[in-house]
Scaffold this active site. Structure first.
Site, PDB file in Angstrom:
ATOM      1  N   GLU A   1       0.633  -1.457  -1.887  1.00  0.00           N
ATOM      2  CA  GLU A   1       1.611  -0.997  -2.392  1.00  0.00           C
ATOM      3  C   GLU A   1       2.413  -0.649  -1.403  1.00  0.00           C
ATOM      4  OE1 GLU A   1       3.298   2.939  -4.250  1.00  0.00           O
ATOM      5  OE2 GLU A   1       1.250   2.651  -4.300  1.00  0.00           O
TER       6      GLU A   1
ATOM      7  N   ASP B   1       6.181  -2.248  -0.571  1.00  0.00           N
ATOM      8  CA  ASP B   1       7.515  -1.618  -0.499  1.00  0.00           C
ATOM      9  C   ASP B   1       8.406  -1.978   0.453  1.00  0.00           C
ATOM     10  OD1 ASP B   1       9.081   0.698  -1.507  1.00  0.00           O
ATOM     11  OD2 ASP B   1       8.386   1.589   0.562  1.00  0.00           O
TER      12      ASP B   1
ATOM     13  N   ASP C   1       4.132   0.787  -9.061  1.00  0.00           N
ATOM     14  CA  ASP C   1       3.357   0.550  -7.779  1.00  0.00           C
ATOM     15  C   ASP C   1       2.553  -0.785  -7.744  1.00  0.00           C
ATOM     16  OD1 ASP C   1       3.965   3.115  -7.236  1.00  0.00           O
ATOM     17  OD2 ASP C   1       1.796   3.977  -8.090  1.00  0.00           O
TER      18      ASP C   1
ATOM     19  N   GLU D   1       4.928  -3.580  -6.545  1.00  0.00           N
ATOM     20  CA  GLU D   1       4.986  -3.716  -4.984  1.00  0.00           C
ATOM     21  C   GLU D   1       3.903  -4.356  -4.421  1.00  0.00           C
ATOM     22  OE1 GLU D   1       8.197   0.122  -4.318  1.00  0.00           O
ATOM     23  OE2 GLU D   1       6.272   0.261  -4.351  1.00  0.00           O
TER      24      GLU D   1
END
Length: 236
Positions: free
Chosen positions: A46, A50, A119, A122
């Protein structure tokens, strides 16, 4: 009756990506509460995803809107990478049934938890990046986020900011706001605010706070001047 284990092939078809290292996708779907997590969950993926998402979206916006100024691109970027947008993408991928959760989380409906879904979105992007490189991850982002790029779910600017930018663009002084009426008890007041821009008729807005009333007034003026439309910005 045992619950049928969802077929990952369904998810792969939605992602339109084939992993060289399927264990990366498994990790991206593993919540820290899952018994098989063993301390390893999607959190590291994650973190990586991101950053990859931000770069891929920035490049997509740069190419899609060649004449947009930096400020508009920044607002569009912030809207697209927000948690709610990522959760929406995860829902479109239908990742919920594939999540590996602890028993408590599974029974409490965490497969639909927007925070977890965002989450995991990502994390999957991070997994694709590690598996196939930036171009593969960028392709996934473009396929998945293009609809949100073309049709943002919310106005890119709040009404007051939009009205101020419109006035500045015409070389006018900033809009002025004034409370013209306050009604209701102290614990539940209602405000009526007037907004004025040089060269335009005043407009009014109502709200349970001065800020909300100012936004409503600004929105009314933007609609009256044709800067905004009901179709693009909905109802107040």
């Amino acid at each position: 009756m045992a619950r049928r284990k969802p077929d990952l092939e369904e998810l792969l078809k939605k992602l339109d990506y084939r992993f060289e290292k399927p264990e990366l996708l498994e990790e991206a779907l593993t919540h820290v509460s899952a018994p098989q997590a063993g301390g390893q969950s999607y959190q590291r993926l994650e973190f990586l995803g991101d950053r990859v998402l931000g770069l891929a979206i920035a490049e997509l916006l740069h190419n899609t809107f060649p004449n947009a100024p930096e400020g508009e691109l920044s607002r569009r970027l912030a809207e697209l990478v927000r948690r709610e947008s990522c959760a929406e993408i995860a829902v479109a991928w239908d990742v919920g049934p594939h999540l590996k959760l602890g028993a408590g989380e599974a029974h409490s409906g965490e497969r639909r938890n927007p925070t977890i879904l965002a989450d995991v979105c990502e994390a999957i992007i991070g997994a694709v990046f590690l598996d196939g490189g930036y171009e593969a991850a960028k392709g996934l982002v473009e396929r998945s986020f293009q609809e949100l790029v073309d049709a943002p779910r919310r106005p890119l600017r709040d009404p007051k900011s939009a009205l101020q930018e419109w006035a500045q663009g015409r070389g006018l002084p900033p809009p002025s706001y004034a409370v013209v009426e306050q009604t209701g008890p102290d614990h539940a007041p209602k405000f009526r605010v007037m907004v004025k821009v040089k060269g335009s008729e005043s407009e009014f807005g109502l709200g349970t706070s001065k800020r909300i009333a100012e936004q409503a007034a600004a929105r009314s003026l933007l609609l009256k001047e044709g800067v905004w439309t009901e179709e693009e910005h909905g109802t107040a």
